[in-house]
Design a protein around this motif. Structure first.
Motif, PDB file in Angstrom:
ATOM      1  N   VAL A 281      -7.533  12.991  -4.297  1.00 27.60           N
ATOM      2  CA  VAL A 281      -8.522  12.059  -4.830  1.00 27.60           C
ATOM      3  C   VAL A 281      -8.719  10.862  -3.890  1.00 27.60           C
ATOM      4  O   VAL A 281      -9.833  10.357  -3.741  1.00 27.60           O
ATOM      5  N   VAL A 282      -7.652  10.418  -3.244  1.00 22.84           N
ATOM      6  CA  VAL A 282      -7.725   9.180  -2.455  1.00 22.84           C
ATOM      7  C   VAL A 282      -7.743   9.416  -0.949  1.00 22.84           C
ATOM      8  O   VAL A 282      -8.011   8.492  -0.177  1.00 22.84           O
ATOM      9  N   SER A 283      -7.468  10.626  -0.509  1.00 24.72           N
ATOM     10  CA  SER A 283      -7.381  10.891   0.933  1.00 24.72           C
ATOM     11  C   SER A 283      -8.759  11.232   1.514  1.00 24.72           C
ATOM     12  O   SER A 283      -9.749  11.378   0.801  1.00 24.72           O
ATOM     13  N   ASN A 284      -8.782  11.340   2.836  1.00 31.49           N
ATOM     14  CA  ASN A 284      -9.993  11.731   3.580  1.00 31.49           C
ATOM     15  C   ASN A 284     -11.173  10.802   3.316  1.00 31.49           C
ATOM     16  O   ASN A 284     -12.331  11.226   3.260  1.00 31.49           O
ATOM     17  N   HIS A 285     -10.859   9.515   3.149  1.00 36.67           N
ATOM     18  CA  HIS A 285     -11.927   8.532   2.950  1.00 36.67           C
ATOM     19  C   HIS A 285     -12.570   8.169   4.281  1.00 36.67           C
ATOM     20  O   HIS A 285     -11.888   7.954   5.281  1.00 36.67           O
ATOM     21  N   GLU A 286     -13.880   8.093   4.295  1.00 37.54           N
ATOM     22  CA  GLU A 286     -14.610   7.707   5.499  1.00 37.54           C
ATOM     23  C   GLU A 286     -14.939   6.218   5.425  1.00 37.54           C
ATOM     24  O   GLU A 286     -15.815   5.792   4.676  1.00 37.54           O
ATOM     25  N   TYR A 287     -14.202   5.425   6.180  1.00 36.25           N
ATOM     26  CA  TYR A 287     -14.402   3.983   6.182  1.00 36.25           C
ATOM     27  C   TYR A 287     -15.722   3.621   6.877  1.00 36.25           C
ATOM     28  O   TYR A 287     -16.104   4.232   7.876  1.00 36.25           O
ATOM     29  N   LYS A 288     -16.397   2.608   6.331  1.00 31.08           N
ATOM     30  CA  LYS A 288     -17.646   2.090   6.900  1.00 31.08           C
ATOM     31  C   LYS A 288     -18.626   3.223   7.218  1.00 31.08           C
ATOM     32  O   LYS A 288     -19.254   3.245   8.272  1.00 31.08           O
TER      33      LYS A 288
ATOM     34  N   TYR B 117     -15.314   4.370  -8.158  1.00 33.43           N
ATOM     35  CA  TYR B 117     -15.566   3.149  -7.394  1.00 33.43           C
ATOM     36  C   TYR B 117     -14.447   2.921  -6.375  1.00 33.43           C
ATOM     37  O   TYR B 117     -14.703   2.457  -5.255  1.00 33.43           O
ATOM     38  N   TYR B 118     -13.209   3.250  -6.762  1.00 31.80           N
ATOM     39  CA  TYR B 118     -12.099   3.165  -5.812  1.00 31.80           C
ATOM     40  C   TYR B 118     -12.312   4.124  -4.637  1.00 31.80           C
ATOM     41  O   TYR B 118     -12.003   3.792  -3.490  1.00 31.80           O
ATOM     42  N   GLN B 119     -12.834   5.303  -4.923  1.00 35.47           N
ATOM     43  CA  GLN B 119     -13.035   6.298  -3.866  1.00 35.47           C
ATOM     44  C   GLN B 119     -14.048   5.826  -2.823  1.00 35.47           C
ATOM     45  O   GLN B 119     -13.925   6.153  -1.644  1.00 35.47           O
ATOM     46  N   GLU B 120     -15.037   5.057  -3.250  1.00 31.68           N
ATOM     47  CA  GLU B 120     -16.080   4.600  -2.338  1.00 31.68           C
ATOM     48  C   GLU B 120     -15.699   3.316  -1.595  1.00 31.68           C
ATOM     49  O   GLU B 120     -16.337   2.962  -0.604  1.00 31.68           O
TER      50      GLU B 120
ATOM     51  N   ALA C 252      -2.878  -5.882  -8.546  1.00 36.39           N
ATOM     52  CA  ALA C 252      -2.160  -5.816  -7.275  1.00 36.39           C
ATOM     53  C   ALA C 252      -1.325  -4.549  -7.187  1.00 36.39           C
ATOM     54  O   ALA C 252      -1.201  -3.941  -6.112  1.00 36.39           O
ATOM     55  N   ILE C 253      -0.752  -4.131  -8.308  1.00 38.04           N
ATOM     56  CA  ILE C 253       0.037  -2.892  -8.343  1.00 38.04           C
ATOM     57  C   ILE C 253      -0.878  -1.674  -8.408  1.00 38.04           C
ATOM     58  O   ILE C 253      -0.681  -0.689  -7.700  1.00 38.04           O
ATOM     59  N   GLU C 254      -1.898  -1.741  -9.241  1.00 36.26           N
ATOM     60  CA  GLU C 254      -2.813  -0.609  -9.377  1.00 36.26           C
ATOM     61  C   GLU C 254      -3.514  -0.288  -8.061  1.00 36.26           C
ATOM     62  O   GLU C 254      -3.684   0.881  -7.697  1.00 36.26           O
ATOM     63  N   TYR C 255      -3.924  -1.314  -7.331  1.00 41.41           N
ATOM     64  CA  TYR C 255      -4.627  -1.105  -6.069  1.00 41.41           C
ATOM     65  C   TYR C 255      -3.811  -0.276  -5.076  1.00 41.41           C
ATOM     66  O   TYR C 255      -4.370   0.502  -4.302  1.00 41.41           O
ATOM     67  N   LEU C 256      -2.489  -0.481  -5.074  1.00 33.34           N
ATOM     68  CA  LEU C 256      -1.641   0.221  -4.102  1.00 33.34           C
ATOM     69  C   LEU C 256      -1.762   1.736  -4.218  1.00 33.34           C
ATOM     70  O   LEU C 256      -1.614   2.454  -3.219  1.00 33.34           O
ATOM     71  N   MET C 257      -2.049   2.228  -5.407  1.00 38.27           N
ATOM     72  CA  MET C 257      -2.096   3.671  -5.635  1.00 38.27           C
ATOM     73  C   MET C 257      -3.244   4.342  -4.893  1.00 38.27           C
ATOM     74  O   MET C 257      -3.194   5.540  -4.614  1.00 38.27           O
ATOM     75  N   TYR C 258      -4.286   3.573  -4.585  1.00 39.62           N
ATOM     76  CA  TYR C 258      -5.543   4.169  -4.123  1.00 39.62           C
ATOM     77  C   TYR C 258      -5.654   4.275  -2.606  1.00 39.62           C
ATOM     78  O   TYR C 258      -6.715   4.617  -2.082  1.00 39.62           O
ATOM     79  N   SER C 259      -4.569   3.967  -1.898  1.00 40.18           N
ATOM     80  CA  SER C 259      -4.526   4.185  -0.447  1.00 40.18           C
ATOM     81  C   SER C 259      -5.625   3.428   0.292  1.00 40.18           C
ATOM     82  O   SER C 259      -6.288   3.968   1.178  1.00 40.18           O
TER      83      SER C 259
ATOM     84  N   LEU D  42      -7.443   0.294   9.307  1.00 44.02           N
ATOM     85  CA  LEU D  42      -7.683   0.233   7.866  1.00 44.02           C
ATOM     86  C   LEU D  42      -7.035   1.416   7.158  1.00 44.02           C
ATOM     87  O   LEU D  42      -6.411   1.269   6.107  1.00 44.02           O
ATOM     88  N   ASP D  43      -7.178   2.587   7.758  1.00 45.97           N
ATOM     89  CA  ASP D  43      -6.611   3.805   7.177  1.00 45.97           C
ATOM     90  C   ASP D  43      -5.087   3.720   7.128  1.00 45.97           C
ATOM     91  O   ASP D  43      -4.468   4.103   6.125  1.00 45.97           O
ATOM     92  N   ALA D  44      -4.485   3.195   8.184  1.00 45.55           N
ATOM     93  CA  ALA D  44      -3.022   3.089   8.247  1.00 45.55           C
ATOM     94  C   ALA D  44      -2.496   2.118   7.191  1.00 45.55           C
ATOM     95  O   ALA D  44      -1.476   2.388   6.539  1.00 45.55           O
ATOM     96  N   ILE D  45      -3.184   0.994   7.014  1.00 46.53           N
ATOM     97  CA  ILE D  45      -2.763   0.009   6.007  1.00 46.53           C
ATOM     98  C   ILE D  45      -2.837   0.620   4.608  1.00 46.53           C
ATOM     99  O   ILE D  45      -1.925   0.462   3.789  1.00 46.53           O
ATOM    100  N   GLY D  46      -3.933   1.316   4.333  1.00 51.21           N
ATOM    101  CA  GLY D  46      -4.088   1.955   3.027  1.00 51.21           C
ATOM    102  C   GLY D  46      -2.979   2.950   2.745  1.00 51.21           C
ATOM    103  O   GLY D  46      -2.422   2.987   1.637  1.00 51.21           O
ATOM    104  N   LYS D  47      -2.623   3.745   3.727  1.00 56.57           N
ATOM    105  CA  LYS D  47      -1.564   4.744   3.555  1.00 56.57           C
ATOM    106  C   LYS D  47      -0.207   4.083   3.352  1.00 56.57           C
ATOM    107  O   LYS D  47       0.631   4.571   2.584  1.00 56.57           O
ATOM    108  N   GLN D  48       0.023   2.945   4.018  1.00 57.73           N
ATOM    109  CA  GLN D  48       1.274   2.208   3.820  1.00 57.73           C
ATOM    110  C   GLN D  48       1.374   1.690   2.388  1.00 57.73           C
ATOM    111  O   GLN D  48       2.447   1.735   1.769  1.00 57.73           O
ATOM    112  N   ASN D  49       0.253   1.218   1.850  1.00 59.40           N
ATOM    113  CA  ASN D  49       0.243   0.729   0.469  1.00 59.40           C
ATOM    114  C   ASN D  49       0.594   1.834  -0.516  1.00 59.40           C
ATOM    115  O   ASN D  49       1.406   1.642  -1.424  1.00 59.40           O
ATOM    116  N   ARG D  50      -0.031   2.987  -0.347  1.00 58.31           N
ATOM    117  CA  ARG D  50       0.243   4.098  -1.275  1.00 58.31           C
ATOM    118  C   ARG D  50       1.687   4.581  -1.131  1.00 58.31           C
ATOM    119  O   ARG D  50       2.343   4.871  -2.135  1.00 58.31           O
TER     120      ARG D  50
END
Length: 406
Positions: free
Chosen positions: A207-214, A289-292, A314-321, A368-376
């Motif tokens: 659900v949260v992977s393979n996101h295309e940033y910008k 909305y999180y996916q986009e 702050a905790i919920e956001y971490l789940m979404y990578s 951006l992708d690396a930071i998101g993955k660290q959060n998850r």
């Protein structure tokens, strides 16, 4: 256990107590929730709840609703609404003839909703366990109702001290809250820190992977939560006019609250076509909305001890990578810094928010992708942040309290 939960907010209002109650019920506990009518963040009742129904259900959970009145805004109206809730919850607790093993009191707005639970528990000789998400009286400051060291605030401080003394055990979602109760209010009770779990279940990797940033050449920023005074989302909107690359930013605000009209007027006055005020949606529908989103924004205006606590988002956001952009201090900032050193923070000014947004716009996509993955990764590996862990802690405390009382 047969548990009575006393909480001013419950389903369909989006609070973590919904998930906690369901998990408690799934583990074989018998639950009744005494709560109000759903209207959090609005001046009217939620759609479908306009007609008052005292008895309802949420899965296997029984709900008793007191007839709380919609608040039309303004400091005095809000205060009178709080006082009215005290009367309504007190009246209903007096009438309850069903026997329970323990009361789980939830400290939210207004605290007056759980004011009578101490007397109720003493009368029925059962323990009273507090799980807190708001701290009082400082929540009056966070809500813009009172100022510190005024006559009204000092009265509420003494009142809050008295209320906290009614509990056999106090748990809070942030360490700073326990310090506040122990050192500022001088309350001497057994205390435990239990993180506030997410409202939603953790999304799967697909659900949260393979996101295309910008993906359209623009940075998509999402805020998902209440549009209340303590978020000061007006600072975010004003900051867009100060950005050097404001045409490369899209802001989605998902949620509702007392600042809805203020934000809508500000959006119109500032001609912010890149700001989308989406409004309230059911928690289970927020995932799209999180996916986009490229960046998740978490604000908590720092003007009271309440501002040191960890926002649930702050905790919920971490789940979404996704990377997190915060306008906050205290426990919430510490948590997000632990999750990833790449998470970005701004002071509570439009100038600094604009500066940080301009920096985020030129962040490499790989970063951006690396930071998101660290959060998850941080969320998945830190079991104390999970619903199951929080409920296990609560059950252990409640069983001990019941055993001690017997």
């Amino acid at each position: 256990m047969k548990i009575l939960i006393v909480c001013p907010r419950f389903y369909p209002e989006a609070f973590s107590i919904n998930a906690i109650a369901k998990e408690l019920a799934n583990r074989g506990n018998n639950l009744t929730v005494l709560t109000g009518r759903p209207l959090y963040g609005l001046e009217s009742y939620y759609a479908g709840y306009e007609e008052y129904e005292k008895y309802q259900t949420y899965g296997d959970i029984k709900i008793i609703r007191v007839n709380t009145k919609a608040c039309k805004g303004g400091k005095l109206n809000k205060l009178f609404s709080y006082l009215d809730s005290n009367h309504l919850f007190k009246k209903e607790l007096r009438k309850l003839d069903e026997k329970f093993d323990i009361v789980l009191s939830i400290a939210l707005s207004p605290l007056f909703s759980i004011a009578y639970t101490g007397k109720y528990c003493r009368k029925n000789k059962i323990p009273n366990f507090l799980y807190g998400l708001d701290i009082w009286p400082d929540s009056f400051i966070a809500g813009g109702i009172l100022k510190r060291d005024t006559f009204g605030f000092n009265i509420m401080k003494k009142y809050s001290q008295k209320l906290y003394q009614n509990f056999d055990h106090i748990s809070y979602s942030s360490p700073s809250a326990l310090n506040y109760i122990k050192n500022y209010l001088r309350v001497n009770k057994p205390m435990t820190h239990i993180y506030q779990p997410s409202i939603n279940a953790c999304p799967t990797e697909d659900v949260v992977s393979n996101h295309e940033y910008k993906k359209d050449g623009k940075l998509h920023l999402l805020y998902c939560g209440t549009t209340a005074y303590f978020t000061h989302l007006d600072l975010l909107l004003r900051s867009l006019l100060l950005c050097n690359n404001k045409d490369k930013i899209i802001v989605d605000i998902v949620g509702s609250g007392h600042d809805d009209q203020k934000l809508a007027q500000l959006q119109k006055d500032l001609h912010l076509e890149n700001v989308h005020l989406i409004g309230r949606v059911p928690p289970e529908e927020t995932v799209k909305y999180y996916q986009e989103a490229d960046i998740l924004f978490v604000p908590l205006y720092h003007d009271s001890y309440t501002s040191d606590m960890i926002p649930q988002k702050a905790i919920e956001y971490l789940m979404y990578s996704r990377p997190v952009f915060g306008m906050l201090k205290g426990d919430g900032k510490i948590l997000l810094q632990e999750a990833s050193s790449g998470n970005v923070f701004a002071d509570q000014t439009s100038d600094d928010i604009a500066l940080k947004l301009d920096e985020l716009i030129i962040h490499p996509i790989e970063q951006l992708d690396a930071i998101g993955k660290q959060n998850r990764k941080y969320y998945l590996e830190n079991k104390k942040l999970h619903l199951e862990y929080a409920v296990t802690q609560m059950i252990s405390i409640m069983e001990s309290l019941i055993k001690e009382r017997k």
